[in-house]
Design an enzyme around this catalytic site. Sequence first.
Site, PDB file in Angstrom:
ATOM      1  N   GLN A  35     -51.454  11.400 -85.931  1.00  0.00           N
ATOM      2  CA  GLN A  35     -51.283   9.985 -86.266  1.00  0.00           C
ATOM      3  C   GLN A  35     -50.004   9.441 -85.620  1.00  0.00           C
ATOM      4  OE1 GLN A  35     -53.541   8.127 -87.826  1.00  0.00           O
ATOM      5  NE2 GLN A  35     -52.277   6.296 -87.743  1.00  0.00           N
ATOM      6  N   LYS A  68     -59.194   7.444 -93.071  1.00  0.00           N
ATOM      7  CA  LYS A  68     -59.948   8.341 -92.179  1.00  0.00           C
ATOM      8  C   LYS A  68     -60.528   9.498 -92.986  1.00  0.00           C
ATOM      9  CE  LYS A  68     -57.176   7.048 -88.172  1.00  0.00           C
ATOM     10  NZ  LYS A  68     -55.995   7.274 -87.334  1.00  0.00           N
ATOM     11  N   ASP A 112     -58.812  11.425 -80.252  1.00  0.00           N
ATOM     12  CA  ASP A 112     -58.196  10.126 -79.953  1.00  0.00           C
ATOM     13  C   ASP A 112     -58.286   9.801 -78.465  1.00  0.00           C
ATOM     14  OD1 ASP A 112     -57.121   8.412 -81.885  1.00  0.00           O
ATOM     15  OD2 ASP A 112     -55.414   9.738 -82.252  1.00  0.00           O
TER      16      ASP A 112
HETATM   17  N1  GUN Z   1     -51.841   4.592 -84.882  1.00  0.00           N
HETATM   18  C1  GUN Z   1     -52.372   3.355 -84.725  1.00  0.00           C
HETATM   19  N2  GUN Z   1     -53.588   3.437 -84.139  1.00  0.00           N
HETATM   20  C2  GUN Z   1     -53.819   4.746 -83.930  1.00  0.00           C
HETATM   21  C3  GUN Z   1     -54.911   5.460 -83.353  1.00  0.00           C
HETATM   22  O1  GUN Z   1     -55.919   4.922 -82.906  1.00  0.00           O
HETATM   23  N3  GUN Z   1     -54.757   6.815 -83.331  1.00  0.00           N
HETATM   24  C4  GUN Z   1     -53.659   7.429 -83.807  1.00  0.00           C
HETATM   25  N4  GUN Z   1     -53.603   8.757 -83.714  1.00  0.00           N
HETATM   26  N5  GUN Z   1     -52.637   6.801 -84.333  1.00  0.00           N
HETATM   27  C5  GUN Z   1     -52.722   5.463 -84.397  1.00  0.00           C
END
Ligand code: GUN
Length: 296
Positions: A98, A54, A123
């Site tokens: 995350q 990211k 998110d």
């Molecule tokens: N862990 C796995 N997929 C995601 C996601 O889309 N967002 C976040 N914050 N954590 C994740």
Amino acid sequence: MTAEILDGKFYSEKIKNSLMKSIDTLKTTYNVTPKLVVVIVGEDEASKIYVANKHKTCLNLNIDSDIVQLDANISKEELISEIEKLNNDPNVNGILIQLPLPQNLRKDEIEILSAIDPIKDVDGFSAINIGKLELGVENLVPCTPYGCVKMLEYAGIEIEGKHAVVIGRSNIVGRPMYNLLLARNATVTICHSKTKNLAEFTKQADILVVAIGKPNFVTKDMVKKGAVVIDVGINRVPGTRKINGDVDFESVKEVASHITPVPGGVGLITIAMLIHNTLKAICLQKNIDIPLLQDY
Ligand code: GUN
């Protein structure tokens, strides 16, 4: 029959190219450089890889990105206070925690995610944004399911009137996917690990979305001829960096009309949609109306 591959690299590049124009407009016309902050709690190795990807994407697109690494033993109150600092920082446009959180914080996950200011919640996992999606309001929408429906739309695959079957009921994918497909007038069935006679449902699907977290779980005999198959699975092969999807790609591609590969499918779109959501968050914060996916 061999399915057409829905190429995540192709679509994510198109999305990112479009977003680069919006980033440029935000900088030149509004004097805003977008900033995303990703918070990672603890030492989950897979999470570290996702967060690094990211961060790299942000830097490639010339947007600011910080990673806040917090100790696995942090209390709920301390974590929420870190989130509030980011909520109150006017230079921070997007906040992402995350997942998964360390075991000791999992019971408080919804409360923690809902501490993020809803207009910085890139998110779309806060109770406010999930609730809005449930009510048919698409403000900041979870990146993975949003990317899946965008990919269907870009590929010219009609959703309206189709029977979409979603396997998985997680807050990250299955539930928001259900709402996004329903909002586009699909007839939606949601299945999960306790569904009996699962194949009877999956064989009815015109669009099959698989997010169950079991490698190669969906096989050819579970798929209707001509179905569109979206594989959201990311299953690490133990001891390696290799990943497998939830769909047995080699057999299913013989019956499906379209299929996403893993890797190279939905994962790449998810990151592109995270950048999209960061820009959308700025538009909400500053009451700016600029096109974000203008090439489509
Ligand atoms: N862990 C796995 N997929 C995601 C996601 O889309 N967002 C976040 N914050 N954590 C994740």
